[in-house]
Design a protein around this motif. Structure first.
Motif, PDB file in Angstrom:
ATOM      1  N   PRO A   3     -12.281   0.634  -7.852  1.00  0.00           N
ATOM      2  CA  PRO A   3     -12.914   0.475  -6.538  1.00  0.00           C
ATOM      3  C   PRO A   3     -12.464  -0.816  -5.861  1.00  0.00           C
ATOM      4  CG  PRO A   3     -14.468  -0.103  -8.249  1.00  0.00           C
ATOM      5  CD  PRO A   3     -13.212   0.387  -8.940  1.00  0.00           C
ATOM      6  N   GLU A   4     -12.666  -0.869  -4.565  1.00  0.00           N
ATOM      7  CA  GLU A   4     -12.334  -2.071  -3.800  1.00  0.00           C
ATOM      8  C   GLU A   4     -13.202  -3.228  -4.280  1.00  0.00           C
ATOM      9  OE1 GLU A   4     -10.376  -4.404  -1.562  1.00  0.00           O
ATOM     10  OE2 GLU A   4      -9.933  -2.281  -1.331  1.00  0.00           O
ATOM     11  N   SER A   5     -12.584  -4.300  -4.745  1.00  0.00           N
ATOM     12  CA  SER A   5     -13.335  -5.460  -5.233  1.00  0.00           C
ATOM     13  C   SER A   5     -12.680  -6.762  -4.782  1.00  0.00           C
ATOM     14  CB  SER A   5     -13.465  -5.414  -6.760  1.00  0.00           C
ATOM     15  OG  SER A   5     -12.198  -5.352  -7.370  1.00  0.00           O
ATOM     16  N   TYR A  14     -12.803   1.079 -13.873  1.00  0.00           N
ATOM     17  CA  TYR A  14     -14.028   1.751 -14.310  1.00  0.00           C
ATOM     18  C   TYR A  14     -13.677   3.114 -14.884  1.00  0.00           C
ATOM     19  CZ  TYR A  14     -16.926  -1.682 -11.920  1.00  0.00           C
ATOM     20  OH  TYR A  14     -17.541  -2.847 -11.543  1.00  0.00           O
ATOM     21  N   ALA A  15     -14.537   3.625 -15.772  1.00  0.00           N
ATOM     22  CA  ALA A  15     -14.370   4.954 -16.362  1.00  0.00           C
ATOM     23  C   ALA A  15     -15.722   5.645 -16.419  1.00  0.00           C
ATOM     24  CB  ALA A  15     -13.777   4.847 -17.765  1.00  0.00           C
ATOM     25  N   THR A  16     -15.697   6.968 -16.514  1.00  0.00           N
ATOM     26  CA  THR A  16     -16.921   7.729 -16.656  1.00  0.00           C
ATOM     27  C   THR A  16     -16.711   8.866 -17.642  1.00  0.00           C
ATOM     28  OG1 THR A  16     -18.661   8.980 -15.522  1.00  0.00           O
ATOM     29  CG2 THR A  16     -16.411   9.277 -14.712  1.00  0.00           C
ATOM     30  N   ALA A  17     -17.761   9.188 -18.339  1.00  0.00           N
ATOM     31  CA  ALA A  17     -17.740  10.351 -19.223  1.00  0.00           C
ATOM     32  C   ALA A  17     -18.517  11.492 -18.583  1.00  0.00           C
ATOM     33  CB  ALA A  17     -18.344   9.993 -20.582  1.00  0.00           C
ATOM     34  N   ALA A  33      -7.179 -13.247  -7.312  1.00  0.00           N
ATOM     35  CA  ALA A  33      -6.360 -12.878  -6.150  1.00  0.00           C
ATOM     36  C   ALA A  33      -7.135 -11.881  -5.296  1.00  0.00           C
ATOM     37  CB  ALA A  33      -5.036 -12.265  -6.591  1.00  0.00           C
ATOM     38  N   ARG A  34      -6.982 -11.990  -3.982  1.00  0.00           N
ATOM     39  CA  ARG A  34      -7.624 -11.054  -3.052  1.00  0.00           C
ATOM     40  C   ARG A  34      -6.664  -9.886  -2.845  1.00  0.00           C
ATOM     41  NH1 ARG A  34      -8.311 -11.597   3.109  1.00  0.00           N
ATOM     42  NH2 ARG A  34      -9.768  -9.914   3.558  1.00  0.00           N
ATOM     43  N   LEU A  35      -6.894  -8.815  -3.620  1.00  0.00           N
ATOM     44  CA  LEU A  35      -6.034  -7.632  -3.605  1.00  0.00           C
ATOM     45  C   LEU A  35      -6.836  -6.427  -3.132  1.00  0.00           C
ATOM     46  CD1 LEU A  35      -4.257  -8.244  -7.013  1.00  0.00           C
ATOM     47  CD2 LEU A  35      -3.336  -8.667  -4.720  1.00  0.00           C
ATOM     48  N   MET A  36      -6.260  -5.646  -2.213  1.00  0.00           N
ATOM     49  CA  MET A  36      -6.934  -4.496  -1.636  1.00  0.00           C
ATOM     50  C   MET A  36      -6.204  -3.207  -1.996  1.00  0.00           C
ATOM     51  SD  MET A  36      -7.474  -7.361   0.256  1.00  0.00           S
ATOM     52  CE  MET A  36      -5.884  -7.469   1.003  1.00  0.00           C
ATOM     53  N   ASP A  37      -6.990  -2.153  -2.197  1.00  0.00           N
ATOM     54  CA  ASP A  37      -6.472  -0.801  -2.401  1.00  0.00           C
ATOM     55  C   ASP A  37      -5.445  -0.730  -3.532  1.00  0.00           C
ATOM     56  OD1 ASP A  37      -8.073   0.093  -0.279  1.00  0.00           O
ATOM     57  OD2 ASP A  37      -6.548  -0.482   1.175  1.00  0.00           O
ATOM     58  N   GLN A  44       9.084   5.142 -15.372  1.00  0.00           N
ATOM     59  CA  GLN A  44      10.174   4.712 -16.239  1.00  0.00           C
ATOM     60  C   GLN A  44       9.712   3.756 -17.342  1.00  0.00           C
ATOM     61  OE1 GLN A  44      13.238   3.387 -13.500  1.00  0.00           O
ATOM     62  NE2 GLN A  44      13.824   5.497 -13.066  1.00  0.00           N
ATOM     63  N   GLY A  45       8.622   4.146 -18.011  1.00  0.00           N
ATOM     64  CA  GLY A  45       8.149   3.422 -19.179  1.00  0.00           C
ATOM     65  C   GLY A  45       7.241   2.234 -18.917  1.00  0.00           C
ATOM     66  N   LEU A  46       6.971   1.936 -17.642  1.00  0.00           N
ATOM     67  CA  LEU A  46       6.059   0.841 -17.299  1.00  0.00           C
ATOM     68  C   LEU A  46       4.968   1.349 -16.355  1.00  0.00           C
ATOM     69  CD1 LEU A  46       8.542  -2.102 -16.592  1.00  0.00           C
ATOM     70  CD2 LEU A  46       7.062  -1.833 -18.590  1.00  0.00           C
ATOM     71  N   TRP A  47       3.879   0.606 -16.315  1.00  0.00           N
ATOM     72  CA  TRP A  47       2.832   0.851 -15.324  1.00  0.00           C
ATOM     73  C   TRP A  47       3.025  -0.137 -14.191  1.00  0.00           C
ATOM     74  CZ3 TRP A  47      -0.859   4.578 -14.980  1.00  0.00           C
ATOM     75  CH2 TRP A  47      -0.931   5.457 -16.070  1.00  0.00           C
ATOM     76  N   TRP A  48       2.843   0.351 -12.950  1.00  0.00           N
ATOM     77  CA  TRP A  48       3.034  -0.445 -11.749  1.00  0.00           C
ATOM     78  C   TRP A  48       1.758  -0.429 -10.927  1.00  0.00           C
ATOM     79  CZ3 TRP A  48       7.505  -3.114 -11.419  1.00  0.00           C
ATOM     80  CH2 TRP A  48       8.537  -2.705 -12.278  1.00  0.00           C
ATOM     81  N   MET A  49       1.378  -1.575 -10.423  1.00  0.00           N
ATOM     82  CA  MET A  49       0.214  -1.684  -9.550  1.00  0.00           C
ATOM     83  C   MET A  49       0.695  -2.207  -8.189  1.00  0.00           C
ATOM     84  SD  MET A  49      -3.170  -4.160  -9.706  1.00  0.00           S
ATOM     85  CE  MET A  49      -3.651  -3.642 -11.335  1.00  0.00           C
ATOM     86  N   PHE A  50       0.461  -1.417  -7.162  1.00  0.00           N
ATOM     87  CA  PHE A  50       0.740  -1.812  -5.788  1.00  0.00           C
ATOM     88  C   PHE A  50      -0.601  -2.189  -5.165  1.00  0.00           C
ATOM     89  CE2 PHE A  50       4.209   0.842  -6.984  1.00  0.00           C
ATOM     90  CZ  PHE A  50       5.294   0.525  -6.170  1.00  0.00           C
ATOM     91  N   ALA A  51      -0.668  -3.306  -4.457  1.00  0.00           N
ATOM     92  CA  ALA A  51      -1.931  -3.731  -3.849  1.00  0.00           C
ATOM     93  C   ALA A  51      -1.674  -4.558  -2.597  1.00  0.00           C
ATOM     94  CB  ALA A  51      -2.753  -4.557  -4.844  1.00  0.00           C
ATOM     95  N   GLY A  52      -2.471  -4.285  -1.567  1.00  0.00           N
ATOM     96  CA  GLY A  52      -2.440  -5.147  -0.396  1.00  0.00           C
ATOM     97  C   GLY A  52      -2.900  -6.533  -0.818  1.00  0.00           C
ATOM     98  N   HIS A  53      -2.365  -7.565  -0.183  1.00  0.00           N
ATOM     99  CA  HIS A  53      -2.711  -8.925  -0.564  1.00  0.00           C
ATOM    100  C   HIS A  53      -2.972  -9.766   0.676  1.00  0.00           C
ATOM    101  CE1 HIS A  53      -1.592 -13.194  -1.232  1.00  0.00           C
ATOM    102  NE2 HIS A  53      -2.408 -13.028  -2.255  1.00  0.00           N
ATOM    103  N   ALA A  54      -3.947 -10.654   0.567  1.00  0.00           N
ATOM    104  CA  ALA A  54      -4.200 -11.638   1.627  1.00  0.00           C
ATOM    105  C   ALA A  54      -5.015 -12.774   1.045  1.00  0.00           C
ATOM    106  CB  ALA A  54      -4.966 -11.010   2.789  1.00  0.00           C
TER     107      ALA A  54
END
Length: 181
Positions: A3-5, A14-17, A33-37, A44-54
């Motif tokens: 979620p947006e934090s 977060y996870a849910t069962a 860091a102030r990261l959005m969305d 290709q074998g890695l996890w990538w996180m894209f996030a708006g930043h300000a």
């Protein structure tokens, strides 16, 4: 779920069962860091996180930061080129990425004229811990939304599309005044 934090200066997982209820915080993935969305994809074998930043108090529409990790739980490493993009037309993420014809397609918010003015798609052409290149594919028409309704995200699964848009703001005063005549 992430979620947006950004107000907390965290990216929290977060996870849910018991979907859609009973969410439990699993882990803070990034703090300070102030990261959005924040949006994750395995590529290709890695996890990538894209996030708006300000920075606090700055515009949150036009900077894109990128992070990588071996697992979605981290630890996350900031990309050496951060911010990898500065462009109000297509920096801020707008939903889950997907792969088409061997390329990552990234939905983005076009905030060049107004917040969520449109949803655009970009094609990631190069993604590595050393480099990032993408090209704009243009605005995405969103069926059922007319005019200038701000759009924030679009997500699809087979048989279902979901668009998050800002409710129209209007006043009933002119309408009520006409009805009273």
């Amino acid at each position: 779920m992430i979620p947006e934090s950004s107000e907390n200066l965290t990216v929290d997982l977060y996870a849910t069962a018991n979907f859609p209820r009973g969410w439990t915080k699993v882990k803070t993935l990034i703090s300070g860091a102030r990261l959005m969305d924040a949006t994750l994809i395995e590529w290709q074998g890695l996890w990538w996180m894209f996030a708006g930043h300000a920075e606090t108090g700055a515009c949150s529409y036009d900077e894109l930061n990128l992070y990588w990790a071996d697992t979605p739980l981290g630890p996350w490493t900031a990309h050496a080129l951060n911010p990898i993009k500065i462009d109000g037309r297509n920096a801020r993420p707008a939903g889950a990425m997907y792969v088409r014809d061997g390329k990552i397609i990234r939905p983005t918010q076009d905030c060049s004229s107004t917040y969520g003015g449109a949803i655009r798609l970009t094609e990631v052409q190069e993604l590595s811990i050393h480099n990032f290149v993408e090209r704009d594919l243009g605005a995405l028409p969103v069926p059922g939304l007319r005019g200038t309704i701000p759009r924030h995200t679009i997500n699809e699964v087979p048989g279902l599309s979901c668009v998050d848009s800002q409710p129209q703001k209007f006043t009933l005063s002119p309408l009520l005044a006409r009805l009273k005549r």
